[in-house]
Scaffold this motif. Structure first.
Motif, PDB file in Angstrom:
ATOM      1  N   GLU A   1     -60.362  -1.623  -5.777  1.00  0.00           N
ATOM      2  CA  GLU A   1     -59.108  -1.421  -6.301  1.00  0.00           C
ATOM      3  C   GLU A   1     -58.171  -0.155  -5.701  1.00  0.00           C
ATOM      4  O   GLU A   1     -57.491  -0.149  -5.760  1.00  0.00           O
ATOM      5  CB  GLU A   1     -58.826  -1.477  -7.464  1.00  0.00           C
ATOM      6  N   ALA A   2     -59.805   0.405  -5.771  1.00  0.00           N
ATOM      7  CA  ALA A   2     -58.718   2.323  -5.487  1.00  0.00           C
ATOM      8  C   ALA A   2     -58.593   2.367  -4.307  1.00  0.00           C
ATOM      9  O   ALA A   2     -58.137   3.441  -3.508  1.00  0.00           O
ATOM     10  CB  ALA A   2     -60.051   3.052  -6.050  1.00  0.00           C
TER      11      ALA A   2
ATOM     12  N   VAL B   1     -51.899   1.789  -0.404  1.00  0.00           N
ATOM     13  CA  VAL B   1     -50.752   1.812  -0.067  1.00  0.00           C
ATOM     14  C   VAL B   1     -49.662   3.528  -0.040  1.00  0.00           C
ATOM     15  O   VAL B   1     -48.955   3.189  -0.081  1.00  0.00           O
ATOM     16  CB  VAL B   1     -50.325   1.376  -1.870  1.00  0.00           C
ATOM     17  N   SER B   2     -50.270   4.297  -0.642  1.00  0.00           N
ATOM     18  CA  SER B   2     -49.500   5.323  -0.767  1.00  0.00           C
ATOM     19  C   SER B   2     -49.926   6.023   0.974  1.00  0.00           C
ATOM     20  O   SER B   2     -49.056   7.000   0.736  1.00  0.00           O
ATOM     21  CB  SER B   2     -50.959   6.057  -1.362  1.00  0.00           C
TER      22      SER B   2
ATOM     23  N   GLY C   1     -44.185  11.208   8.093  1.00  0.00           N
ATOM     24  CA  GLY C   1     -45.679  11.015   8.604  1.00  0.00           C
ATOM     25  C   GLY C   1     -46.499  10.201   8.084  1.00  0.00           C
ATOM     26  O   GLY C   1     -47.331  10.311   8.413  1.00  0.00           O
ATOM     27  N   SER C   2     -45.489   9.030   7.302  1.00  0.00           N
ATOM     28  CA  SER C   2     -46.689   8.402   6.792  1.00  0.00           C
ATOM     29  C   SER C   2     -46.766   7.348   7.847  1.00  0.00           C
ATOM     30  O   SER C   2     -46.453   6.974   8.543  1.00  0.00           O
ATOM     31  CB  SER C   2     -46.131   7.442   5.473  1.00  0.00           C
ATOM     32  N   LEU C   3     -47.079   6.157   7.592  1.00  0.00           N
ATOM     33  CA  LEU C   3     -47.737   5.073   8.153  1.00  0.00           C
ATOM     34  C   LEU C   3     -46.707   4.349   8.903  1.00  0.00           C
ATOM     35  O   LEU C   3     -46.977   4.015   9.682  1.00  0.00           O
ATOM     36  CB  LEU C   3     -48.948   4.583   7.649  1.00  0.00           C
TER      37      LEU C   3
ATOM     38  N   LEU D   1     -50.867  -5.635   6.021  1.00  0.00           N
ATOM     39  CA  LEU D   1     -51.718  -4.982   5.131  1.00  0.00           C
ATOM     40  C   LEU D   1     -51.001  -4.237   3.750  1.00  0.00           C
ATOM     41  O   LEU D   1     -51.257  -4.198   2.416  1.00  0.00           O
ATOM     42  CB  LEU D   1     -52.394  -3.584   5.950  1.00  0.00           C
ATOM     43  N   TYR D   2     -50.002  -4.332   3.488  1.00  0.00           N
ATOM     44  CA  TYR D   2     -48.941  -3.640   2.555  1.00  0.00           C
ATOM     45  C   TYR D   2     -49.241  -4.439   1.142  1.00  0.00           C
ATOM     46  O   TYR D   2     -49.092  -4.284  -0.031  1.00  0.00           O
ATOM     47  CB  TYR D   2     -48.091  -3.262   2.707  1.00  0.00           C
ATOM     48  N   GLY D   3     -49.025  -5.674   2.291  1.00  0.00           N
ATOM     49  CA  GLY D   3     -48.602  -6.952   1.171  1.00  0.00           C
ATOM     50  C   GLY D   3     -50.433  -7.728   0.416  1.00  0.00           C
ATOM     51  O   GLY D   3     -50.208  -7.726  -0.710  1.00  0.00           O
ATOM     52  N   LEU D   4     -51.088  -7.067   1.031  1.00  0.00           N
ATOM     53  CA  LEU D   4     -51.834  -7.912   0.548  1.00  0.00           C
ATOM     54  C   LEU D   4     -52.603  -6.429  -0.370  1.00  0.00           C
ATOM     55  O   LEU D   4     -53.170  -6.778  -1.403  1.00  0.00           O
ATOM     56  CB  LEU D   4     -53.674  -7.317   1.794  1.00  0.00           C
ATOM     57  N   CYS D   5     -52.101  -4.861  -0.173  1.00  0.00           N
ATOM     58  CA  CYS D   5     -52.692  -4.211  -1.220  1.00  0.00           C
ATOM     59  C   CYS D   5     -51.420  -3.662  -2.382  1.00  0.00           C
ATOM     60  O   CYS D   5     -52.608  -2.643  -3.335  1.00  0.00           O
ATOM     61  CB  CYS D   5     -53.244  -2.796  -0.386  1.00  0.00           C
ATOM     62  N   HIS D   6     -50.744  -4.076  -2.040  1.00  0.00           N
ATOM     63  CA  HIS D   6     -49.904  -3.608  -2.990  1.00  0.00           C
ATOM     64  C   HIS D   6     -49.688  -4.671  -4.057  1.00  0.00           C
ATOM     65  O   HIS D   6     -48.614  -5.876  -3.778  1.00  0.00           O
ATOM     66  CB  HIS D   6     -48.283  -3.363  -2.363  1.00  0.00           C
TER      67      HIS D   6
END
Length: 77
Positions: free
Chosen positions: A29-30, A36-37, A43-45, A71-76
């Motif tokens: 979770e962390a 996600v951040s 300068g983000s991903l 990855l975003y979908g899995l983590c968000h």
């Protein structure tokens, strides 16, 4: 994703992905929250474009886009 980032010479981001991959099993979770951040702000991903010898890597950038979305979908959640 880390391998693609390394190929495009974005070693700091590649290293961050390797580290997060190792952290994932310890605290999913962390780690997901950290990932996600990485998607927001300048300068983000999301802003990364892979180049080699001054030329954009079209195929690799397409693959990176797909992996970023997955990855975003899995983590968000």
């Amino acid at each position: 994703m880390a391998e693609l980032l390394h190929l495009g010479g974005i070693d700091d981001w590649a290293q961050a992905m390797y580290v997060l991959g190792r952290e994932l099993s310890n605290d999913p979770e962390a780690t997901a929250a950290k990932i996600v951040s990485m998607y927001g702000g300048m300068g983000s991903l999301n802003d990364l474009v892979l180049y080699k010898a001054g030329q954009p890597l079209e195929k690799e950038n397409g693959e990176l886009d797909i992996l970023r979305s997955k990855l975003y979908g899995l983590c968000h959640v």
